[in-house]
Design an enzyme around this catalytic site. Structure first.
Site, PDB file in Angstrom:
ATOM      1  NE  ARG A   1      29.589  22.013  -7.865  1.00 26.09           N
ATOM      2  CZ  ARG A   1      28.977  21.089  -8.671  1.00 26.09           C
ATOM      3  NH1 ARG A   1      28.933  19.838  -8.136  1.00 26.09           N
ATOM      4  NH2 ARG A   1      28.939  21.207  -9.706  1.00 26.09           N
TER       5      ARG A   1
ATOM      6  NE  ARG B   1      31.218  19.166 -11.724  1.00 24.83           N
ATOM      7  CZ  ARG B   1      31.452  18.710 -12.612  1.00 24.83           C
ATOM      8  NH1 ARG B   1      32.663  18.851 -13.153  1.00 24.83           N
ATOM      9  NH2 ARG B   1      30.675  17.871 -13.319  1.00 24.83           N
TER      10      ARG B   1
ATOM     11  CD  GLU C   1      23.701  15.519 -11.535  1.00 24.43           C
ATOM     12  OE1 GLU C   1      23.231  15.208 -10.381  1.00 24.43           O
ATOM     13  OE2 GLU C   1      24.239  15.898 -11.944  1.00 24.43           O
TER      14      GLU C   1
END
Length: 200
Positions: A127, A84, A92
């Site tokens: 992540r 990320r 999103e």
């Protein structure tokens, strides 16, 4: 009472020898960065998930030991790591402008593109939170996405983030999704609807 001169010469010789061994070591410690990132390696992009996350892979690298084990997939050659981008928040995928932001990142780093990844932490989804730099150009992906208007600086409304200046300039120039006066911050969208839960 004065010491004989041969004792003094021997003493200073001993000090000189010791200085050769210990001074360089002390100097090396003093110039080391105080907060160096835990991981900094070269990878290849394998898949762009959305506007602020992607999968990268590396050939023959072992799992690192800095708290990002759960982000890895696969074994041996070509292990993959989900990353990320640090300091930004893109829409999103199920949100308005989400696919546009993803496509903008895909255009910047297509599959097979070489990148340098500097890992700082891990989020609750496993992540790796990282800076990703395009090679050989040196473009910071997060900064570019904010500057082009496809992501928010994640500093929030009341505090400065890493890319506050780029964010303000993109809003003023109405770049990317900021051309839409109704563009909603992803954090606000997630509070109302939750995440899209994209796996990549």
């Amino acid at each position: 009472m004065m010491m004989p001169s041969h004792f003094l010469r021997a003493f200073f010789l001993l000090l000189t020898v010791l200085a050769r061994f210990f001074v360089p070591a002390a100097h090396a410690v003093s110039i080391a960065p105080a907060t160096s990132p835990p991981d900094d390696e070269h990878y290849v992009v394998s898949y762009v998930v959305d506007g602020d996350s992607l999968w990268v892979r590396t050939a023959g690298s072992t799992q690192n030991t800095h708290g990002v084990r759960t982000a890895w997939r696969g074994k041996g050659h070509g292990q993959r790591l989900r990353v990320r981008l640090r300091g930004i928040d893109a829409p999103e995928l199920c949100q308005q402008h989400g696919t546009q932001a993803r496509d903008a990142l895909r255009a910047l780093v297509p599959t097979g593109q070489r990148v340098r990844v500097t890992i700082y932490a891990r989020d609750r989804y496993g992540r790796a939170i990282a800076d990703v730099i395009l090679l050989p150009d040196g473009i910071n992906l997060a900064r570019h996405m904010v500057a082009q208007g496809w992501a928010w600086d994640d500093g929030g409304r009341k505090r400065r983030g890493l890319y506050t200046q780029e964010h303000r300039q993109a809003v003023q120039a109405r770049r990317g999704l900021f051309a839409d006066d109704g563009a909603e911050r992803p954090a606000d969208f997630r509070r109302r609807y939750g995440s899209c839960h994209t796996g990549g």
